[in-house]
Design an enzyme around this catalytic site. Structure first.
Site, PDB file in Angstrom:
ATOM      1  N   ASN A  62       0.860  -1.187   0.000  1.00  0.00           N
ATOM      2  CA  ASN A  62       0.000   0.000   0.000  1.00  0.00           C
ATOM      3  C   ASN A  62       0.899   1.240   0.000  1.00  0.00           C
ATOM      4  OD1 ASN A  62      -1.885   1.990   0.443  1.00  0.00           O
ATOM      5  ND2 ASN A  62      -2.337   1.393   2.561  1.00  0.00           N
ATOM      6  N   LYS A  91       0.057   4.266  -0.381  1.00  0.00           N
ATOM      7  CA  LYS A  91      -0.621   5.466   0.136  1.00  0.00           C
ATOM      8  C   LYS A  91      -0.401   6.633  -0.842  1.00  0.00           C
ATOM      9  CE  LYS A  91      -0.150   3.409   4.606  1.00  0.00           C
ATOM     10  NZ  LYS A  91      -0.203   3.527   6.046  1.00  0.00           N
ATOM     11  N   HIS A 140      -9.785   1.126   5.108  1.00  0.00           N
ATOM     12  CA  HIS A 140      -8.459   1.336   5.711  1.00  0.00           C
ATOM     13  C   HIS A 140      -8.586   2.355   6.839  1.00  0.00           C
ATOM     14  CE1 HIS A 140      -4.337   2.678   6.203  1.00  0.00           C
ATOM     15  NE2 HIS A 140      -3.986   1.510   5.673  1.00  0.00           N
ATOM     16  N   GLU A 151      -6.920   4.833   7.673  1.00  0.00           N
ATOM     17  CA  GLU A 151      -6.772   6.246   7.292  1.00  0.00           C
ATOM     18  C   GLU A 151      -8.057   6.774   6.641  1.00  0.00           C
ATOM     19  OE1 GLU A 151      -3.063   5.661   5.224  1.00  0.00           O
ATOM     20  OE2 GLU A 151      -2.189   5.155   7.169  1.00  0.00           O
ATOM     21  N   GLU A 205      -5.636  -4.769  10.926  1.00  0.00           N
ATOM     22  CA  GLU A 205      -4.647  -3.691  11.023  1.00  0.00           C
ATOM     23  C   GLU A 205      -4.930  -2.854  12.262  1.00  0.00           C
ATOM     24  OE1 GLU A 205      -2.561  -2.613   7.201  1.00  0.00           O
ATOM     25  OE2 GLU A 205      -4.406  -1.461   7.223  1.00  0.00           O
ATOM     26  N   SER A 248       3.068  -1.633  10.397  1.00  0.00           N
ATOM     27  CA  SER A 248       4.519  -1.574  10.620  1.00  0.00           C
ATOM     28  C   SER A 248       5.236  -2.892  10.327  1.00  0.00           C
ATOM     29  CB  SER A 248       4.824  -1.101  12.046  1.00  0.00           C
ATOM     30  OG  SER A 248       4.411   0.234  12.209  1.00  0.00           O
TER      31      SER A 248
HETATM   32  P1  PGA Z   1       2.571   0.604   7.580  1.00  0.00           P
HETATM   33  O1  PGA Z   1       1.129   0.745   6.895  1.00  0.00           O
HETATM   34  O2  PGA Z   1       3.165  -0.699   7.113  1.00  0.00           O
HETATM   35  O3  PGA Z   1       3.349   1.808   7.109  1.00  0.00           O
HETATM   36  O4  PGA Z   1       2.328   0.599   9.053  1.00  0.00           O
HETATM   37  C1  PGA Z   1       0.282  -0.354   6.782  1.00  0.00           C
HETATM   38  C2  PGA Z   1      -1.025   0.070   6.174  1.00  0.00           C
HETATM   39  O5  PGA Z   1      -1.471   1.177   6.416  1.00  0.00           O
HETATM   40  O6  PGA Z   1      -1.650  -0.677   5.417  1.00  0.00           O
END
Ligand code: PGA
Length: 260
Positions: A11, A13, A96, A98, A168, A214
């Site tokens: 992802n 983003k 997600h 976000e 997540e 992460s």
């Molecule tokens: P990250 O993001 O690996 O940077 O924590 C994971 C995600 O948002 O899908």
């Protein structure tokens, strides 16, 4: 979604512009060997989905939308619909954290998007997870329960076969603070138990559950080794093609070790 393949999702983003995205895919395509047990899915900015769909070898990579609007067409300035993404992407992220927390998407929006994706032959990856506060209050399972029910309402058992779930935890996303494998197993079991309650045992055993939050090169294998976990949703660590390739390589071994 069936658990016959390990899904590794990158992802990106709101990162990588058109030139960077194309260069990245060029680099990654030289490193990744197509593998029947591993599905590598790239979720770039919507802007490059179409050009990447022409650049990639579809046996090597699949594409996912990071977001879309749930209506198929109409006067919705600035939005992209699942019907417009049809044929370009095979997957889409839905719900997600976000989207939920920065853009205030509700379970109602999430549910409409799961339905829109399925209606347009796109496999939704439904993302669910608790905040740090909810975890500290002991509410993790309740949150997973509510987000599952909220996202999957009106989805038939046949349609559920197109859906994957990504666990997540919100506090683990982008924080460098990843969940410990035992907690990931507990959350995945809670998810399967809820699916069992809603759709029966077979559906619960068959649904693919990914972990995200992460994930790094050195922690990926710990999650992939978990019986309950069928793949990874990788954010920050997917932005470097070499690092992402290392994570993909870790999926090969557990995937071919005959996990259910
Ligand atoms: P990250 O993001 O690996 O940077 O924590 C994971 C995600 O948002 O899908």
């Amino acid at each position: 979604m069936a658990r016959d393949k390990t899904l590794i999702v990158g992802n990106w983003k709101m990162n990588l512009n058109m030139g960077e995205a194309s260069l990245y895919v060029h680099q990654l395509s030289k490193m990744v060997k197509p593998h029947r047990d591993v599905e590598v899915i790239l979720a770039p900015t919507s802007l490059v989905l179409q050009s990447l769909s022409l650049q990639i070898n579809p046996r090597q990579f699949k594409l996912a939308a990071q977001n879309f609007y749930w209506r198929d067409q109409g006067a919705y300035t600035g939005e992209i619909s699942a019907s417009q993404l049809r044929g370009v992407v095979q997957y889409a992220l839905v719900g997600h954290s976000e989207r939920r927390h920065v853009f205030h998407e509700s379970d109602k929006d999430t549910r409409a998007k799961v339905q829109a994706a399925i209606r347009n032959r796109i496999k939704p990856i439904l993302c669910i997870g608790e905040t740090a506060f909810e975890r500290s209050e002991g509410e993790t399972n309740d949150v997973l329960h509510d987000q599952l029910i909220g996202g999957l309402a009106n989805i038939t058992s046949e349609e559920l076969e197109q859906v994957a779930i990504a666990y997540e935890p919100v506090w683990a996303i982008g924080s460098g603070q990843n969940a410990v494998p035992a907690d990931v197993t507990a959350a995945a079991r809670a998810i399967r138990s809820q699916i069992k309650h809603l759709y029966g045992e077979k559906a619960a055993n068959n649904i693919a559950i990914l972990y995200g939050g992460s994930v790094k090169e050195d922690s990926a294998a710990d999650y992939l080794a978990l019986d309950e976990i069928d793949g990874l949703l990788v954010g920050g660590a997917s932005l470097d093609a070499h690092v992402f390739n290392e994570i993909i390589k870790k999926a090969h071994k557990p995937a071919s070790a005959g996990k259910e």
